[in-house]
Design an enzyme around this catalytic site. Sequence first.
Site, PDB file in Angstrom:
ATOM      1  N   GLU A  86       0.864  -1.196   0.000  1.00 35.91           N
ATOM      2  CA  GLU A  86       0.000   0.000   0.000  1.00 35.91           C
ATOM      3  C   GLU A  86       0.895   1.238   0.000  1.00 35.91           C
ATOM      4  O   GLU A  86       1.974   1.242   0.635  1.00 35.91           O
ATOM      5  CB  GLU A  86      -0.839  -0.020   1.278  1.00 35.91           C
ATOM      6  CG  GLU A  86      -1.632   1.234   1.584  1.00 35.91           C
ATOM      7  CD  GLU A  86      -2.227   1.210   3.013  1.00 35.91           C
ATOM      8  OE1 GLU A  86      -1.605   0.621   3.912  1.00 35.91           O
ATOM      9  OE2 GLU A  86      -3.322   1.770   3.190  1.00 35.91           O
TER      10      GLU A  86
ATOM     11  N   ASN B 251      -7.106   5.958  -1.654  1.00 37.94           N
ATOM     12  CA  ASN B 251      -5.974   5.074  -1.361  1.00 37.94           C
ATOM     13  C   ASN B 251      -6.147   3.910  -2.327  1.00 37.94           C
ATOM     14  O   ASN B 251      -7.060   3.099  -2.152  1.00 37.94           O
ATOM     15  CB  ASN B 251      -6.058   4.617   0.109  1.00 37.94           C
ATOM     16  CG  ASN B 251      -4.836   3.852   0.546  1.00 37.94           C
ATOM     17  OD1 ASN B 251      -4.101   3.295  -0.280  1.00 37.94           O
ATOM     18  ND2 ASN B 251      -4.610   3.802   1.843  1.00 37.94           N
TER      19      ASN B 251
ATOM     20  N   LYS C 154      -9.419   1.754  -1.803  1.00 37.50           N
ATOM     21  CA  LYS C 154      -9.591   1.218  -0.447  1.00 37.50           C
ATOM     22  C   LYS C 154     -10.928   1.626   0.159  1.00 37.50           C
ATOM     23  O   LYS C 154     -11.278   2.811   0.211  1.00 37.50           O
ATOM     24  CB  LYS C 154      -8.456   1.722   0.450  1.00 37.50           C
ATOM     25  CG  LYS C 154      -8.428   1.132   1.862  1.00 37.50           C
ATOM     26  CD  LYS C 154      -7.178   1.610   2.585  1.00 37.50           C
ATOM     27  CE  LYS C 154      -7.059   1.020   3.975  1.00 37.50           C
ATOM     28  NZ  LYS C 154      -5.787   1.483   4.626  1.00 37.50           N
TER      29      LYS C 154
ATOM     30  N   GLU D 222      -6.239   8.395   7.879  1.00 35.76           N
ATOM     31  CA  GLU D 222      -6.761   7.944   6.584  1.00 35.76           C
ATOM     32  C   GLU D 222      -8.182   8.428   6.346  1.00 35.76           C
ATOM     33  O   GLU D 222      -8.549   8.690   5.209  1.00 35.76           O
ATOM     34  CB  GLU D 222      -6.698   6.418   6.485  1.00 35.76           C
ATOM     35  CG  GLU D 222      -5.265   5.899   6.408  1.00 35.76           C
ATOM     36  CD  GLU D 222      -5.211   4.462   5.943  1.00 35.76           C
ATOM     37  OE1 GLU D 222      -4.701   3.631   6.691  1.00 35.76           O
ATOM     38  OE2 GLU D 222      -5.674   4.178   4.840  1.00 35.76           O
TER      39      GLU D 222
ATOM     40  N   CYS E  85      -4.759  -3.163   2.921  1.00 31.94           N
ATOM     41  CA  CYS E  85      -4.472  -3.006   4.335  1.00 31.94           C
ATOM     42  C   CYS E  85      -5.617  -3.337   5.277  1.00 31.94           C
ATOM     43  O   CYS E  85      -5.909  -4.496   5.514  1.00 31.94           O
ATOM     44  CB  CYS E  85      -3.923  -1.612   4.604  1.00 31.94           C
ATOM     45  SG  CYS E  85      -2.961  -1.587   6.101  1.00 31.94           S
TER      46      CYS E  85
ATOM     47  N   ASN F 168       0.355  -1.047   5.293  1.00 30.24           N
ATOM     48  CA  ASN F 168       1.262  -0.298   6.170  1.00 30.24           C
ATOM     49  C   ASN F 168       0.636  -0.410   7.557  1.00 30.24           C
ATOM     50  O   ASN F 168      -0.411   0.219   7.799  1.00 30.24           O
ATOM     51  CB  ASN F 168       1.320   1.198   5.808  1.00 30.24           C
ATOM     52  CG  ASN F 168       2.152   1.518   4.579  1.00 30.24           C
ATOM     53  OD1 ASN F 168       3.159   2.191   4.674  1.00 30.24           O
ATOM     54  ND2 ASN F 168       1.736   1.055   3.421  1.00 30.24           N
TER      55      ASN F 168
HETATM   56  N1  ING Z   1      -3.156   0.251   8.676  1.00 27.13           N
HETATM   57  C1  ING Z   1      -3.574  -0.530   9.764  1.00 27.13           C
HETATM   58  C2  ING Z   1      -4.179  -1.880   9.400  1.00 27.13           C
HETATM   59  O1  ING Z   1      -5.375  -2.116   9.365  1.00 27.13           O
HETATM   60  C3  ING Z   1      -4.371  -0.552  12.007  1.00 27.13           C
HETATM   61  C4  ING Z   1      -4.464   0.217  10.709  1.00 27.13           C
HETATM   62  C5  ING Z   1      -3.193  -0.553  12.719  1.00 27.13           C
HETATM   63  C6  ING Z   1      -5.448  -1.282  12.440  1.00 27.13           C
HETATM   64  C7  ING Z   1      -3.084  -1.297  13.903  1.00 27.13           C
HETATM   65  C8  ING Z   1      -5.359  -2.035  13.617  1.00 27.13           C
HETATM   66  C9  ING Z   1      -4.205  -2.046  14.348  1.00 27.13           C
HETATM   67  O2  ING Z   1      -3.356  -2.765   9.199  1.00 27.13           O
HETATM   68  C10 ING Z   1      -3.798   0.606   7.549  1.00 27.13           C
HETATM   69  N2  ING Z   1      -3.095   1.385   6.703  1.00 27.13           N
HETATM   70  O3  ING Z   1      -4.945   0.269   7.299  1.00 27.13           O
END
Ligand code: ING
Length: 321
Positions: free
Chosen positions: A46, A106, A123, A142, A168, A193
Amino acid sequence: MRPVTVAAAQVGPIALETTRSATVTRLIGLMQRAKARGADLIVYPELALTTFFPRWYFEDEADLDRFYERQMPGPETRPLFEAAGDLGIGFSIGYAELTADGTRFNTAILVDTSGAIVGKYRKIHLPGHREHEPWRAFQHLEKRYFAPGNLGFRVFDAFGGRIGMAICNDRRWPETYRVLGLQGAEMVLIGYNTPIHNPPAPEHDRLSWHHNEIVLQSGAYQNATFVVGVAKAGVEEGVPQMGGSLIAAPTGETIAQAVTEGDELVIATCDLDLCKSYRDSVFAFERHREPGAYALVTGTKGPVTPEEAQKIDPALARPDD
Ligand code: ING
Protein backbone atom coordinates in the site's frame (compact mmCIF):
# COMPACT_ATOMS: atom_id res chain seq x y z
CA MET A 1 -2.22 -26.98 -13.31
CA ARG A 2 -2.36 -23.21 -13.54
CA PRO A 3 0.82 -22.10 -11.76
CA VAL A 4 1.41 -18.41 -11.02
CA THR A 5 4.74 -17.55 -9.43
CA VAL A 6 4.04 -14.50 -7.28
CA ALA A 7 6.56 -12.34 -5.43
CA ALA A 8 5.36 -10.41 -2.39
CA ALA A 9 7.78 -7.49 -2.48
CA GLN A 10 8.01 -6.31 1.09
CA VAL A 11 9.50 -2.81 1.15
CA GLY A 12 11.38 -1.32 4.08
CA PRO A 13 10.97 2.29 5.26
CA ILE A 14 10.52 5.14 2.77
CA ALA A 15 11.59 8.48 4.24
CA LEU A 16 9.54 11.64 3.87
CA GLU A 17 12.20 13.29 1.73
CA THR A 18 12.91 10.29 -0.50
CA THR A 19 12.14 11.22 -4.12
CA ARG A 20 9.66 9.17 -6.16
CA SER A 21 12.34 8.42 -8.72
CA ALA A 22 14.64 7.00 -6.03
CA THR A 23 11.80 4.84 -4.75
CA VAL A 24 10.88 3.70 -8.27
CA THR A 25 14.52 2.69 -8.83
CA ARG A 26 14.35 0.64 -5.63
CA LEU A 27 11.10 -1.00 -6.72
CA ILE A 28 12.59 -1.83 -10.15
CA GLY A 29 15.51 -3.52 -8.38
CA LEU A 30 13.07 -5.73 -6.53
CA MET A 31 11.25 -6.41 -9.83
CA GLN A 32 14.48 -7.49 -11.53
CA ARG A 33 15.31 -9.85 -8.65
CA ALA A 34 11.77 -11.26 -8.68
CA LYS A 35 11.95 -11.92 -12.41
CA ALA A 36 15.34 -13.62 -11.99
CA ARG A 37 13.65 -15.92 -9.46
CA GLY A 38 10.89 -16.81 -11.91
CA ALA A 39 8.09 -14.51 -10.78
CA ASP A 40 5.20 -13.81 -13.16
CA LEU A 41 3.76 -11.14 -10.85
CA ILE A 42 5.28 -8.88 -8.19
CA VAL A 43 3.08 -7.29 -5.53
CA TYR A 44 4.14 -4.04 -3.86
CA PRO A 45 2.67 -2.64 -0.61
CA GLU A 46 0.00 0.00 0.00
CA LEU A 47 1.18 3.59 -0.68
CA ALA A 48 4.45 2.18 -2.05
CA LEU A 49 5.64 5.43 -3.69
CA THR A 50 5.89 7.56 -0.57
CA THR A 51 6.24 7.44 3.16
CA PHE A 52 3.00 6.58 5.04
CA PHE A 53 1.96 10.23 5.30
CA PRO A 54 -1.35 9.69 7.25
CA ARG A 55 0.89 9.46 10.34
CA TRP A 56 1.05 13.27 10.31
CA TYR A 57 -1.53 16.05 10.60
CA PHE A 58 -1.15 18.58 7.79
CA GLU A 59 -3.05 21.75 8.71
CA ASP A 60 -2.59 23.18 5.24
CA GLU A 61 -4.18 20.81 2.72
CA ALA A 62 -1.76 22.17 0.08
CA ASP A 63 0.99 20.29 1.92
CA LEU A 64 -0.79 17.02 1.10
CA ASP A 65 -0.69 17.33 -2.67
CA ARG A 66 2.92 16.13 -2.91
CA PHE A 67 1.91 12.62 -1.83
CA TYR A 68 -0.72 11.99 -4.53
CA GLU A 69 -0.42 10.81 -8.15
CA ARG A 70 -2.46 12.73 -10.73
CA GLN A 71 -1.48 10.35 -13.51
CA MET A 72 -0.66 6.64 -13.50
CA PRO A 73 1.77 6.11 -15.04
CA GLY A 74 3.16 9.59 -14.67
CA PRO A 75 6.65 10.84 -15.58
CA GLU A 76 8.21 9.47 -12.38
CA THR A 77 6.39 6.11 -12.39
CA ARG A 78 6.63 5.33 -16.12
CA PRO A 79 10.06 3.67 -15.66
CA LEU A 80 8.37 1.04 -13.49
CA PHE A 81 5.90 0.20 -16.28
CA GLU A 82 8.72 0.16 -18.85
CA ALA A 83 10.85 -2.15 -16.70
CA ALA A 84 7.87 -4.50 -16.27
CA GLY A 85 7.29 -4.57 -20.04
CA ASP A 86 10.99 -5.20 -20.73
CA LEU A 87 11.15 -7.98 -18.14
CA GLY A 88 7.75 -9.49 -19.03
CA ILE A 89 6.45 -9.40 -15.47
CA GLY A 90 3.15 -8.11 -14.12
CA PHE A 91 2.80 -6.02 -10.98
CA SER A 92 0.40 -4.57 -8.47
CA ILE A 93 1.20 -1.37 -6.59
CA GLY A 94 -0.53 0.83 -4.05
CA TYR A 95 -0.44 4.61 -4.26
CA ALA A 96 -2.32 7.76 -3.26
CA GLU A 97 -4.61 8.79 -6.15
CA LEU A 98 -5.87 12.32 -6.84
CA THR A 99 -8.64 12.19 -9.46
CA ALA A 100 -9.37 14.88 -12.05
CA ASP A 101 -12.36 16.03 -9.96
CA GLY A 102 -10.14 16.39 -6.89
CA THR A 103 -11.13 13.27 -4.98
CA ARG A 104 -8.41 11.49 -3.00
CA PHE A 105 -8.31 7.68 -2.84
CA ASN A 106 -5.97 5.07 -1.36
CA THR A 107 -5.60 3.06 -4.55
CA ALA A 108 -4.00 -0.07 -5.98
CA ILE A 109 -3.65 -1.13 -9.61
CA LEU A 110 -2.93 -4.42 -11.37
CA VAL A 111 -0.67 -4.26 -14.45
CA ASP A 112 -0.25 -7.24 -16.80
CA THR A 113 2.97 -8.36 -18.52
CA SER A 114 2.24 -6.07 -21.48
CA GLY A 115 2.31 -3.05 -19.15
CA ALA A 116 -1.44 -2.46 -19.44
CA ILE A 117 -3.43 -1.51 -16.32
CA VAL A 118 -6.01 -4.33 -16.10
CA GLY A 119 -7.43 -3.59 -12.68
CA LYS A 120 -7.95 -0.79 -10.17
CA TYR A 121 -9.17 -0.84 -6.58
CA ARG A 122 -9.83 2.02 -4.15
CA LYS A 123 -9.59 1.22 -0.45
CA ILE A 124 -13.02 0.84 1.16
CA HIS A 125 -12.25 0.25 4.85
CA LEU A 126 -10.43 3.40 6.01
CA PRO A 127 -9.11 2.97 9.58
CA GLY A 128 -7.98 5.59 12.04
CA HIS A 129 -9.63 8.98 12.54
CA ARG A 130 -10.57 12.22 10.75
CA GLU A 131 -9.55 14.96 13.18
CA HIS A 132 -6.12 15.75 14.59
CA GLU A 133 -5.69 13.86 17.86
CA PRO A 134 -2.56 15.31 19.51
CA TRP A 135 -2.68 12.77 22.36
CA ARG A 136 -1.47 10.09 19.95
CA ALA A 137 2.25 9.38 19.55
CA PHE A 138 1.48 9.54 15.82
CA GLN A 139 -1.67 10.11 13.78
CA HIS A 140 -3.57 7.70 11.53
CA LEU A 141 -5.56 10.17 9.42
CA GLU A 142 -6.76 7.94 6.58
CA LYS A 143 -10.38 9.04 7.19
CA ARG A 144 -9.20 12.62 6.62
CA TYR A 145 -6.91 12.10 3.64
CA PHE A 146 -8.93 9.59 1.61
CA ALA A 147 -12.50 9.08 0.48
CA PRO A 148 -13.95 5.56 0.81
CA GLY A 149 -13.37 3.57 -2.34
CA ASN A 150 -16.16 3.78 -4.94
CA LEU A 151 -15.29 0.85 -7.21
CA GLY A 152 -16.43 -1.98 -4.94
CA PHE A 153 -14.43 -5.18 -4.46
CA ARG A 154 -13.73 -6.33 -8.03
CA VAL A 155 -11.96 -9.26 -9.66
CA PHE A 156 -9.81 -9.14 -12.79
CA ASP A 157 -9.04 -11.99 -15.19
CA ALA A 158 -5.26 -11.98 -15.58
CA PHE A 159 -2.20 -14.23 -15.15
CA GLY A 160 -4.32 -17.25 -16.12
CA GLY A 161 -6.71 -16.78 -13.22
CA ARG A 162 -9.07 -14.44 -11.40
CA ILE A 163 -7.31 -11.82 -9.29
CA GLY A 164 -8.83 -9.68 -6.55
CA MET A 165 -7.33 -6.68 -4.75
CA ALA A 166 -7.81 -5.12 -1.34
CA ILE A 167 -5.74 -2.73 0.77
CA CYS A 168 -4.47 -3.01 4.34
CA ASN A 169 -7.36 -2.58 6.78
CA ASP A 170 -9.66 -4.32 4.26
CA ARG A 171 -7.83 -7.57 5.18
CA ARG A 172 -9.29 -7.47 8.69
CA TRP A 173 -12.91 -7.58 7.47
CA PRO A 174 -14.30 -10.96 6.32
CA GLU A 175 -16.75 -9.18 3.99
CA THR A 176 -13.81 -8.13 1.81
CA TYR A 177 -12.82 -11.69 0.98
CA ARG A 178 -16.39 -13.00 0.71
CA VAL A 179 -17.42 -10.43 -1.91
CA LEU A 180 -14.30 -11.33 -3.90
CA GLY A 181 -14.85 -15.06 -3.27
CA LEU A 182 -18.41 -14.81 -4.58
CA GLN A 183 -16.88 -13.53 -7.83
CA GLY A 184 -14.51 -16.49 -8.03
CA ALA A 185 -11.31 -14.81 -6.87
CA GLU A 186 -8.37 -17.25 -6.88
CA MET A 187 -5.65 -14.88 -5.64
CA VAL A 188 -6.22 -11.73 -3.55
CA LEU A 189 -3.41 -9.13 -3.43
CA ILE A 190 -3.28 -6.96 -0.29
CA GLY A 191 -0.60 -4.37 0.41
CA TYR A 192 -0.41 -2.84 3.90
CA ASN A 193 1.26 -0.30 6.17
CA THR A 194 0.60 -1.44 9.74
CA PRO A 195 2.09 0.43 12.68
CA ILE A 196 2.92 -2.07 15.42
CA HIS A 197 1.58 0.33 18.05
CA ASN A 198 -2.11 1.18 17.93
CA PRO A 199 -2.55 4.16 20.31
CA PRO A 200 -6.22 3.45 21.18
CA ALA A 201 -5.42 -0.19 22.04
CA PRO A 202 -1.77 -0.72 23.04
CA GLU A 203 -2.65 -4.11 24.47
CA HIS A 204 -3.03 -5.33 20.87
CA ASP A 205 0.52 -4.39 19.87
CA ARG A 206 2.15 -7.71 20.86
CA LEU A 207 -0.44 -9.51 18.66
CA SER A 208 0.22 -7.57 15.42
CA TRP A 209 1.79 -10.53 13.61
CA HIS A 210 -0.81 -12.98 14.99
CA HIS A 211 -3.72 -10.81 13.84
CA ASN A 212 -2.10 -10.31 10.45
CA GLU A 213 -1.64 -14.04 9.96
CA ILE A 214 -5.09 -15.17 11.10
CA VAL A 215 -6.96 -12.67 8.92
CA LEU A 216 -4.94 -13.51 5.80
CA GLN A 217 -5.14 -17.26 6.44
CA SER A 218 -8.87 -17.25 7.24
CA GLY A 219 -9.66 -15.04 4.25
CA ALA A 220 -7.84 -17.56 2.06
CA TYR A 221 -9.36 -20.70 3.57
CA GLN A 222 -12.95 -19.46 3.92
CA ASN A 223 -13.02 -18.27 0.30
CA ALA A 224 -10.91 -20.94 -1.38
CA THR A 225 -8.35 -18.45 -2.64
CA PHE A 226 -4.66 -17.61 -2.36
CA VAL A 227 -3.97 -14.40 -0.42
CA VAL A 228 -0.78 -12.34 -0.80
CA GLY A 229 -0.15 -9.87 2.04
CA VAL A 230 2.69 -7.38 1.45
CA ALA A 231 4.08 -4.96 4.05
CA LYS A 232 5.77 -1.62 3.97
CA ALA A 233 7.89 -2.50 6.99
CA GLY A 234 10.49 -1.22 9.40
CA VAL A 235 10.90 2.00 11.36
CA GLU A 236 9.59 4.66 8.97
CA GLU A 237 10.01 8.27 10.15
CA GLY A 238 10.25 7.01 13.72
CA VAL A 239 7.17 4.77 13.58
CA PRO A 240 7.78 0.99 13.66
CA GLN A 241 5.64 -0.77 11.02
CA MET A 242 5.29 -4.54 11.00
CA GLY A 243 6.62 -6.80 8.28
CA GLY A 244 5.08 -10.25 8.26
CA SER A 245 4.49 -10.34 4.51
CA LEU A 246 3.16 -13.75 3.58
CA ILE A 247 1.46 -15.88 0.97
CA ALA A 248 -1.47 -17.99 2.21
CA ALA A 249 -2.93 -20.91 0.23
CA PRO A 250 -6.63 -21.91 -0.01
CA THR A 251 -5.68 -24.61 2.52
CA GLY A 252 -5.39 -21.78 5.06
CA GLU A 253 -1.65 -22.46 5.44
CA THR A 254 1.08 -19.85 5.14
CA ILE A 255 3.30 -21.13 2.31
CA ALA A 256 5.93 -18.35 2.29
CA GLN A 257 6.69 -15.60 4.79
CA ALA A 258 9.08 -12.68 5.33
CA VAL A 259 11.75 -12.95 8.04
CA THR A 260 13.04 -9.36 7.94
CA GLU A 261 11.60 -5.86 8.37
CA GLY A 262 13.22 -4.54 5.21
CA ASP A 263 13.15 -5.04 1.44
CA GLU A 264 12.51 -8.75 0.99
CA LEU A 265 11.00 -10.94 -1.73
CA VAL A 266 8.62 -13.62 -0.51
CA ILE A 267 8.01 -15.95 -3.46
CA ALA A 268 5.79 -18.96 -4.08
CA THR A 269 4.50 -20.80 -7.12
CA CYS A 270 0.74 -21.01 -6.61
CA ASP A 271 -1.27 -23.55 -8.58
CA LEU A 272 -4.61 -21.76 -8.91
CA ASP A 273 -6.32 -25.11 -9.50
CA LEU A 274 -5.75 -25.82 -5.79
CA CYS A 275 -8.67 -23.47 -5.12
CA LYS A 276 -11.06 -26.02 -6.64
CA SER A 277 -10.47 -28.53 -3.85
CA TYR A 278 -12.20 -26.10 -1.44
CA ARG A 279 -14.45 -24.24 -3.91
CA ASP A 280 -16.09 -27.57 -4.94
CA SER A 281 -16.50 -29.04 -1.45
CA VAL A 282 -16.54 -27.37 1.94
CA PHE A 283 -16.89 -23.87 0.40
CA ALA A 284 -19.18 -24.67 -2.49
CA PHE A 285 -21.01 -21.38 -1.85
CA GLU A 286 -23.94 -22.21 -4.13
CA ARG A 287 -24.65 -25.41 -2.15
CA HIS A 288 -23.90 -24.42 1.40
CA ARG A 289 -24.45 -20.69 1.98
CA GLU A 290 -27.73 -19.45 3.46
CA PRO A 291 -27.99 -15.74 2.50
CA GLY A 292 -31.53 -15.63 3.97
CA ALA A 293 -29.95 -15.83 7.42
CA TYR A 294 -27.41 -13.06 6.82
CA ALA A 295 -29.72 -9.99 6.72
CA LEU A 296 -27.88 -8.22 9.55
CA VAL A 297 -24.59 -8.38 7.68
CA THR A 298 -25.71 -5.65 5.28
CA GLY A 299 -28.79 -4.47 7.22
CA THR A 300 -26.85 -2.39 9.73
CA LYS A 301 -23.47 -0.63 10.02
CA GLY A 302 -23.00 -1.06 13.74
CA PRO A 303 -24.40 -3.26 16.51
CA VAL A 304 -28.19 -3.15 17.08
CA THR A 305 -30.53 -4.14 19.93
CA PRO A 306 -32.32 -7.52 19.63
CA GLU A 307 -35.53 -5.61 18.92
CA GLU A 308 -33.92 -3.64 16.06
CA ALA A 309 -32.34 -6.87 14.82
CA GLN A 310 -35.75 -8.53 14.66
CA LYS A 311 -36.97 -5.70 12.43
CA ILE A 312 -34.09 -6.38 10.05
CA ASP A 313 -34.46 -10.16 10.18
CA PRO A 314 -37.96 -11.36 11.19
CA ALA A 315 -36.64 -14.90 11.73
CA LEU A 316 -35.07 -13.57 14.93
CA ALA A 317 -38.57 -12.88 16.29
CA ARG A 318 -40.00 -16.28 15.42
CA PRO A 319 -41.24 -18.19 18.46
CA ASP A 320 -38.74 -20.93 19.23
CA ASP A 321 -41.59 -23.37 19.93
N1 ING B 1 -3.16 0.25 8.68
C1 ING B 1 -3.57 -0.53 9.76
C2 ING B 1 -4.18 -1.88 9.40
O1 ING B 1 -5.38 -2.12 9.36
C3 ING B 1 -4.37 -0.55 12.01
C4 ING B 1 -4.46 0.22 10.71
C5 ING B 1 -3.19 -0.55 12.72
C6 ING B 1 -5.45 -1.28 12.44
C7 ING B 1 -3.08 -1.30 13.90
C8 ING B 1 -5.36 -2.04 13.62
C9 ING B 1 -4.20 -2.05 14.35
O2 ING B 1 -3.36 -2.77 9.20
C10 ING B 1 -3.80 0.61 7.55
N2 ING B 1 -3.10 1.39 6.70
O3 ING B 1 -4.95 0.27 7.30
